[in-house]
Motif scaffolding. Sequence first.
Motif, PDB file in Angstrom:
ATOM      1  N   ASP A   1       6.676  -1.957  -8.144  1.00 39.61           N
ATOM      2  CA  ASP A   1       6.619  -3.083  -7.204  1.00 39.61           C
ATOM      3  C   ASP A   1       6.695  -4.387  -7.988  1.00 39.61           C
ATOM      4  O   ASP A   1       6.677  -4.403  -9.210  1.00 39.61           O
ATOM      5  CB  ASP A   1       5.376  -3.020  -6.309  1.00 39.61           C
ATOM      6  CG  ASP A   1       5.590  -3.746  -4.966  1.00 39.61           C
ATOM      7  OD1 ASP A   1       6.648  -4.385  -4.791  1.00 39.61           O
ATOM      8  OD2 ASP A   1       4.710  -3.665  -4.092  1.00 39.61           O
TER       9      ASP A   1
ATOM     10  N   HIS B   1      10.391  -2.315   3.038  1.00 39.41           N
ATOM     11  CA  HIS B   1       8.952  -2.013   3.003  1.00 39.41           C
ATOM     12  C   HIS B   1       8.536  -1.488   4.375  1.00 39.41           C
ATOM     13  O   HIS B   1       8.872  -2.101   5.388  1.00 39.41           O
ATOM     14  CB  HIS B   1       8.132  -3.287   2.789  1.00 39.41           C
ATOM     15  CG  HIS B   1       8.359  -3.990   1.495  1.00 39.41           C
ATOM     16  ND1 HIS B   1       9.179  -5.078   1.372  1.00 39.41           N
ATOM     17  CD2 HIS B   1       7.835  -3.781   0.266  1.00 39.41           C
ATOM     18  CE1 HIS B   1       9.154  -5.521   0.125  1.00 39.41           C
ATOM     19  NE2 HIS B   1       8.352  -4.746  -0.577  1.00 39.41           N
TER      20      HIS B   1
ATOM     21  N   HIS C   1       6.293   2.184   0.009  1.00 39.86           N
ATOM     22  CA  HIS C   1       4.867   2.260   0.364  1.00 39.86           C
ATOM     23  C   HIS C   1       4.509   3.425   1.302  1.00 39.86           C
ATOM     24  O   HIS C   1       3.941   4.402   0.860  1.00 39.86           O
ATOM     25  CB  HIS C   1       4.337   0.922   0.911  1.00 39.86           C
ATOM     26  CG  HIS C   1       4.494  -0.190  -0.071  1.00 39.86           C
ATOM     27  ND1 HIS C   1       3.944  -0.138  -1.322  1.00 39.86           N
ATOM     28  CD2 HIS C   1       5.173  -1.369  -0.007  1.00 39.86           C
ATOM     29  CE1 HIS C   1       4.256  -1.236  -1.987  1.00 39.86           C
ATOM     30  NE2 HIS C   1       5.007  -1.985  -1.212  1.00 39.86           N
TER      31      HIS C   1
HETATM   32 ZN   LIG Z   1       7.622  -4.641  -2.654  1.00 40.44          ZN
END
Ligand SMILES: [Zn+2]
Length: 459
Positions: A328, A240, A277
């Motif tokens: 996710d 991430h 992300h």
């Molecule tokens: Zn995640």
Amino acid sequence: MNWLISHGTVLVAQPSPDPRAPVTWQTLPDHHVLVRDNQIEAVTPTLSSNWQPDETLDATGCFVLPGLINTHHHLFQSISRCLPAVQNASLFAWLTGLYPGWRAVDFQALKIAAQVSLAELMLSGCTTTNDMMYLFPRGSDVRLEAVLEAADELGIRIHAGRGSMAIGQRHGSLAPDELTEEEPVILRDAERVLRRFHNRARLAMQRVDLMPCAPFSISRELFRDTLQLARAYGALCHTHVAETLDEERYCRNRFGLRPLDYVMSAGWHGPDVSLAHCVHVNTDEIHQLATTHTAVAHCPSSNMILGSGIPPVVEMLRAGVTVGLGVDGSASNHGGHLLAEARQALLLQRVRYGAGSFTAQDAITLATVGGARLLNRADELGNLAPGYAADVAIFDLGTIEFAGAAVHDPLAALVMCHAPRVRDVFVNGRLVVRNGQLTRVDERALAARLNETVRRLYR
Ligand SMILES: [Zn+2]
């Protein structure tokens, strides 16, 4: 075994000499998809008498497309959906609220949770998934094998990520120390699962990648060592990055660097690295991602639910960054419907960049070719063409959700209407969903087992 998927409206990507070029999709009415064992033999409007299928699936009135690819998930998190205490929390508060309930997770709970998450993905047309499993409570019997077994039993292709958290509360980070592991333990187990389960063969159903959790839970040394280990085994790396402004502040205060600079300073860039992300990246950083061929997994629902922000996906795509789509973990999304996630991607980018900025074709590209590129498997996954994996999703265009829309444009209907359940799914030439039902497990029994597990974990 050979299959004939007959008389469908078939979606194929046009080949381009540039593997990073925008994808052109073509919708082929009344075509047949021929499957030989685990590969696509042909997509054709006519049938030769030489082709003798063992079985035929009639796809009249259906949209037949490449199986969708999910590039970011935490399968275990279906144990933590809709927890009242953190329903309205942002990332750091959400994590600290979830950690206590994760202490009691064991092998069996992990396996049931993974099966539920995988089942949900498959029923939305997903045929390949990533999983970042970073929860290894001290003293528990949790191993990555639980995820691998779950995927094998349901019949989905997986990139199982050996995740890790090494910095806990004792060292000023978020996770309770009981949920962290010592760095040598992490690296030893990562090498064990790479040796044992990582299959580099073309069309492999099971690969192991290395996926340390985040800049706030891993030292720079562990990032570096993890990358080195993955490269020694030809595995991918995933983490991430730049998810929230809290994370940006944490990295600035602790390392004097922005999150992307921090991971890149540990060598984390290149075509074997993907980052989930990248919500808070600036123009220079987008350029860095493009020039280093570092890919991004976009998770719109999670970014919206946690209030993390709107990632600049349109700018990333214009700059030539490879972008895949991810649902996710089910705790930050509460669902795992990958086709619905493609719709979310379209909606969210339009909020930021306007109606003409992101099309239904762009959304399908993220969910197929984009994911295949991110996984370095663009010559075997993400399209229906001879030699590609026989990973196929089939949606019935006769449902109420598509009524009136599919007449004009089945691809747009798929993305822009409310996404229904898939009708049939093939993974690697095997029919794993038929008539909207998983073929290998009893869906209601599985749901009941997870409900029982969640009651036990949170009593
Ligand atoms: Zn995640």
